[in-house]
Design an enzyme around this catalytic site. Structure first.
Site, PDB file in Angstrom:
ATOM      1  N   LYS A   1     -12.034  27.716 -18.416  1.00  0.00           N
ATOM      2  CA  LYS A   1     -10.642  28.089 -18.151  1.00  0.00           C
ATOM      3  C   LYS A   1      -9.748  27.887 -19.370  1.00  0.00           C
ATOM      4  O   LYS A   1      -8.864  28.712 -19.630  1.00  0.00           O
ATOM      5  CB  LYS A   1     -10.096  27.304 -16.952  1.00  0.00           C
ATOM      6  CG  LYS A   1      -9.970  25.811 -17.153  1.00  0.00           C
ATOM      7  CD  LYS A   1      -9.460  25.136 -15.894  1.00  0.00           C
ATOM      8  CE  LYS A   1      -9.385  23.635 -16.069  1.00  0.00           C
ATOM      9  NZ  LYS A   1      -8.417  23.217 -17.082  1.00  0.00           N
ATOM     10  N   THR A   2      -9.963  26.800 -20.138  1.00  0.00           N
ATOM     11  CA  THR A   2      -9.114  26.573 -21.314  1.00  0.00           C
ATOM     12  C   THR A   2      -9.321  27.676 -22.335  1.00  0.00           C
ATOM     13  O   THR A   2      -8.383  28.117 -23.006  1.00  0.00           O
ATOM     14  CB  THR A   2      -9.407  25.193 -21.935  1.00  0.00           C
ATOM     15  OG1 THR A   2      -9.256  24.185 -20.936  1.00  0.00           O
ATOM     16  CG2 THR A   2      -8.462  24.898 -23.086  1.00  0.00           C
TER      17      THR A   2
ATOM     18  N   GLN B   1     -11.302  22.512  -6.133  1.00  0.00           N
ATOM     19  CA  GLN B   1     -11.063  21.263  -6.851  1.00  0.00           C
ATOM     20  C   GLN B   1      -9.669  20.693  -6.568  1.00  0.00           C
ATOM     21  O   GLN B   1      -9.126  19.940  -7.371  1.00  0.00           O
ATOM     22  CB  GLN B   1     -11.250  21.466  -8.360  1.00  0.00           C
ATOM     23  CG  GLN B   1     -12.674  21.837  -8.736  1.00  0.00           C
ATOM     24  CD  GLN B   1     -12.866  21.892 -10.237  1.00  0.00           C
ATOM     25  OE1 GLN B   1     -12.918  20.881 -10.925  1.00  0.00           O
ATOM     26  NE2 GLN B   1     -12.984  23.098 -10.770  1.00  0.00           N
TER      27      GLN B   1
ATOM     28  N   ARG C   1     -19.430  17.264 -12.384  1.00  0.00           N
ATOM     29  CA  ARG C   1     -19.200  16.584 -13.677  1.00  0.00           C
ATOM     30  C   ARG C   1     -20.500  16.494 -14.472  1.00  0.00           C
ATOM     31  O   ARG C   1     -20.483  16.243 -15.682  1.00  0.00           O
ATOM     32  CB  ARG C   1     -18.683  15.147 -13.472  1.00  0.00           C
ATOM     33  CG  ARG C   1     -17.328  14.975 -12.773  1.00  0.00           C
ATOM     34  CD  ARG C   1     -16.253  15.885 -13.290  1.00  0.00           C
ATOM     35  NE  ARG C   1     -16.221  17.129 -12.531  1.00  0.00           N
ATOM     36  CZ  ARG C   1     -15.577  18.223 -12.906  1.00  0.00           C
ATOM     37  NH1 ARG C   1     -14.940  18.253 -14.061  1.00  0.00           N
ATOM     38  NH2 ARG C   1     -15.581  19.307 -12.159  1.00  0.00           N
TER      39      ARG C   1
ATOM     40  N   ASP D   1      -1.951  25.837 -15.969  1.00  0.00           N
ATOM     41  CA  ASP D   1      -3.313  25.310 -15.842  1.00  0.00           C
ATOM     42  C   ASP D   1      -3.381  24.387 -14.630  1.00  0.00           C
ATOM     43  O   ASP D   1      -2.370  23.818 -14.211  1.00  0.00           O
ATOM     44  CB  ASP D   1      -3.653  24.542 -17.128  1.00  0.00           C
ATOM     45  CG  ASP D   1      -5.119  24.151 -17.200  1.00  0.00           C
ATOM     46  OD1 ASP D   1      -5.932  24.734 -16.450  1.00  0.00           O
ATOM     47  OD2 ASP D   1      -5.456  23.264 -18.008  1.00  0.00           O
ATOM     48  N   GLU D   2      -4.578  24.226 -14.056  1.00  0.00           N
ATOM     49  CA  GLU D   2      -4.805  23.349 -12.896  1.00  0.00           C
ATOM     50  C   GLU D   2      -3.795  23.663 -11.786  1.00  0.00           C
ATOM     51  O   GLU D   2      -3.188  22.763 -11.182  1.00  0.00           O
ATOM     52  CB  GLU D   2      -4.701  21.871 -13.304  1.00  0.00           C
ATOM     53  CG  GLU D   2      -5.656  21.443 -14.402  1.00  0.00           C
ATOM     54  CD  GLU D   2      -7.112  21.335 -13.954  1.00  0.00           C
ATOM     55  OE1 GLU D   2      -7.414  21.731 -12.810  1.00  0.00           O
ATOM     56  OE2 GLU D   2      -7.948  20.859 -14.747  1.00  0.00           O
TER      57      GLU D   2
END
Length: 688
Positions: free
Chosen positions: A34-35, A252, A623, A216-217
């Site tokens: 995503k970044t 998430q 993770r 973001d997020e």
């Protein structure tokens, strides 16, 4: 996204980067890059003619904002990256209020109170001496503010008598903040929203400022943050309306307990019918075995937007479940696994391992066993020494000596310990300082202040001001460690700080521990006043500094002391704090009913709560890059009791039994031998 991610964009990423015609929701699955999408979209917007300062990229942590700016810089160059409006929601709020807060009645240099400052104001507002009650008020008021509820509407939403009391305290608290010309952390979102909703000039300015907003997020936004985003992109020009890109993942969303709401994802297609939804499903982090377990678990939650993660990194090791007798056995097995994998492959570092858990108290036994095995570790998210309330009290005094225009430091010092200067006096002083555009400390010496305050109140303020001036003079001229220590001890006696600690703690043991921290801080400052510098030839030369010089460098010293990211250490952290991070090898600890999903006694597990806990399990699984061990307890401690441990329902939901027996017998034998050898190597030598 892993460093091993793609050198070029995949088709879904490319579609997200190139879609510029209207509102866009990028459903970025875990590890899907995503970044990379956000930074490439910034570069694309610049190519389309937007100036850097017209692009706002908003995230949730300063660390994430720094990483995003660094990644953008590598794409667009340092000059363009410097002017990009990359920040957290709260940093953007500060910028808006510094520029236009006067339209809401704030002075330009308003104070921003931290959590401890807020607690003090709340205790005063509610005439409360019990920190536990004041903290509950603080938590309730913060949640209300994040939902857009203020003191006028709070009584109507209060669920019980305790919340009705909190609503009354909230009104008094808001009055004090206004009088002190101060805001709290939550106000940094709600006040900019109020600015855009109530002031036409400010709304037009900020809507014209940003030609495109990236968030973001997005799944972690609360109700007020959503409204702020909507207000920023609701441009009156139809061609410029709704130009934003929200990047998030409904799978998430794990911060409902602090106000984040998954409803914001549901609202987007309803309020922006032309919304383009682009799922990113290719994962560049984890093996297929790990992703299969993650997909099975999260697949049981209702879906807002369907997606399924996949990877071309190969099958990888099967996900393993470790059944442990209890917490001590669980920690021993974790240590053995770390030793065994490092024995098999010397290239594996301690920093390649993370032990994740639901609650902070679970870390203690892992710390003990890692220390016994001489394995370096760090507990991520633990409280720093300099985050302790008593240390922040003393740092506020030192900050005021260095910069007497520091209003938050002034407010904390003048009220800690209390010295007969009440909130009405401070409120009048705050109004006066805002009117004449000066700091509160400078205002207390103004001759015209007598028109606002009684002679008695002014006398108390002058007494405090004279003491600060006298202390500043002494701090400037006190040089060397021994003299510095004498001055600091004398200062603590003057302000009766030890008495203050013992009067505000119910437990004498806790008060004594806090006073011990204070004495450690005194030693810390004194050592830096008499520090030694290594000269050429290996000799030491004492470089004596004044207390004021050390006070000036405290913030720099702390920032350097906290840079431990590069150390080779096993990471211990909670599942909530692990989001956004990744490790080659992950041990997910205490996966038992009551812990994960977490459920307190008599607590009702609503479907919504269970879904969020399942998302937390999904975050934990994703993770892991190469290997994942999920450990469960046959017996676990609950308070002072030991109770039977029930494996978490999430273990069965992973459907690992379908992959059982896939491990080659030779590989299994090799693994068990390596674990046994590692355990033998770690055992102490026999006594002769």
């Amino acid at each position: 996204m892993s460093a091993n991610g793609p050198s070029t964009l995949n088709p879904a990423q490319m579609e997200a980067v190139n879609y510029l015609r209207g509102p866009c929701l990028v459903l970025a699955g875990a590890g899907s890059g995503k970044t990379r999408v956000i930074t490439h979209k910034i570069a694309r917007l610049l190519q389309e003619g937007l100036r850097p300062k017209q692009i706002a990229a908003i995230t949730f942590t300063n660390k994430a904002a720094r990483e995003m700016r660094e990644r953008a810089q590598s794409l667009v160059g340092p000059r363009a990256a410097k002017d990009l409006a990359i920040s957290t929601f709260h940093s953007l709020g500060v910028r808006m209020l510094r520029e236009d807060g006067t339209k809401l009645g704030l002075k330009e240099q308003f104070s921003i109170l931290d959590a401890d400052d807020v607690l003090g104001v709340l205790r005063d507002a509610g005439s409360c001496t019990d920190n536990k009650i004041a903290r509950q008020w603080q938590w309730t008021i913060s949640l209300w503010k994040n939902q857009g509820i203020n003191s006028s509407t709070a009584p109507s939403v209060a669920k019980d008598d305790n919340e009705l009391v909190a609503a009354k305290v909230m009104r008094l608290y808001e009055e004090r903040l206004a009088a002190y010309q101060a805001v709290d952390f939550d106000d940094l979102i709600s006040l900019p929203l109020k600015l855009l909703q109530t002031n036409d000039e400010a709304r037009a300015k900020w809507q014209d400022q940003f030609g495109h907003v990236l968030v973001d997020e997005y799944q972690d936004t609360n109700a007020v943050q959503y409204e702020l985003l909507k207000a920023l992109v609701d441009h009156p020009d139809e061609r410029k309306r709704g130009l934003f890109t929200a990047v998030g993942d409904d799978d998430q969303s794990i911060y409902g307990w602090r106000g984040a709401t998954i409803e914001n994802l549901k609202r987007l297609p309803e309020e922006f019918p032309s919304l383009k939804v682009i799922p990113l499903e290719q994962n560049y982090r984890s093996t297929s075995a790990i992703l299969r377990a993650a997909n099975e678990v999260i697949g049981l939650n209702p879906k807002l937007f369907p997606k399924k993660l996949w990877s071309d990194l190969g099958e990888g090791e099967p996900v393993r479940v470790a059944e442990c007798d209890g917490e001590e056995h669980e920690a021993e097995r974790a240590v053995t696994r770390i030793q065994a994998l490092r024995a098999q492959d010397p290239r594996i570092k301690f920093a390649d391992f993370a032990i994740l858990y639901r609650a902070n108290h679970q870390a203690r036994i892992f710390e003990q066993k890692l220390r016994m095995a001489q394995i370096p570790y760090k507990v991520s998210g633990g409280q720093s020494f300099f985050d302790k309330a008593e240390i922040k009290d003393l740092c506020a005094w030192l900050r005021l000596l260095v910069n007497q225009d520091d209003d938050p430091a002034f407010l904390r010092a003048v009220t800690t310990p209390k010295r007969g200067i009440g909130h009405q006096t401070l409120g009048a002083l705050g109004e006066f300082s805002a009117q004449w555009k000066m700091s509160m400390y400078e205002a207390l010496f103004a001759q015209s202040l007598s028109a606002k305050l009684s002679a008695k109140a002014i006398g108390s303020l002058h007494e405090f001001g004279r003491y600060v001036n006298d202390l500043e003079y002494k701090a400037r001229h006190t040089v060397g460690g021994e003299d510095a220590k004498k001055l600091l001890i004398e200062w603590l006696k003057d302000i009766d700080y030890e008495k203050h600690l013992f009067e505000h703690e119910d437990s004498e043991k806790v008060a004594q521990a806090r006073w011990s921290n204070v004495l450690d801080f005194v030693d810390w400052v004194a050592k830096r006043c008499g520090g030694q510098i290594l000269q050429e030839g290996g000799t030491f030369e004492t470089e004596k500094k004044s207390v004021l010089e050390v006070a000036q460098s405290i913030s720099v010293i702390l920032s350097l002391a906290e840079r431990d990211e590069d150390q080779d250490q096993v990471v211990l952290t909670t599942l909530h704090a692990s989001k956004g991070l990744e490790w080659p090898h992950v041990i997910l600890a205490g996966v038992n009913e009551g812990l994960l999903p977490f459920k307190a006694d008599e607590e009702q597990m609503t479907p919504e709560r269970l879904q969020e806990e399942r998302r937390l399990m999904y975050v934990g699984i994703t993770r892991a890059q190469r290997s994942l061990v999920v450990s469960t307890l046959r017996r676990r401690k609950k308070g002072r009791e030991t109770i039977a441990g029930i494996p978490s329902r999430f273990i069965a939901e992973m459907k690992l039994h379908e992959a059982a027996g896939r491990e080659d017998p030779k590989d299994r034998l090799k693994r068990l031998r390596a674990e046994l050898a590692a355990k033998s190597a770690a055992a102490p030598p026999p006594v002769a």
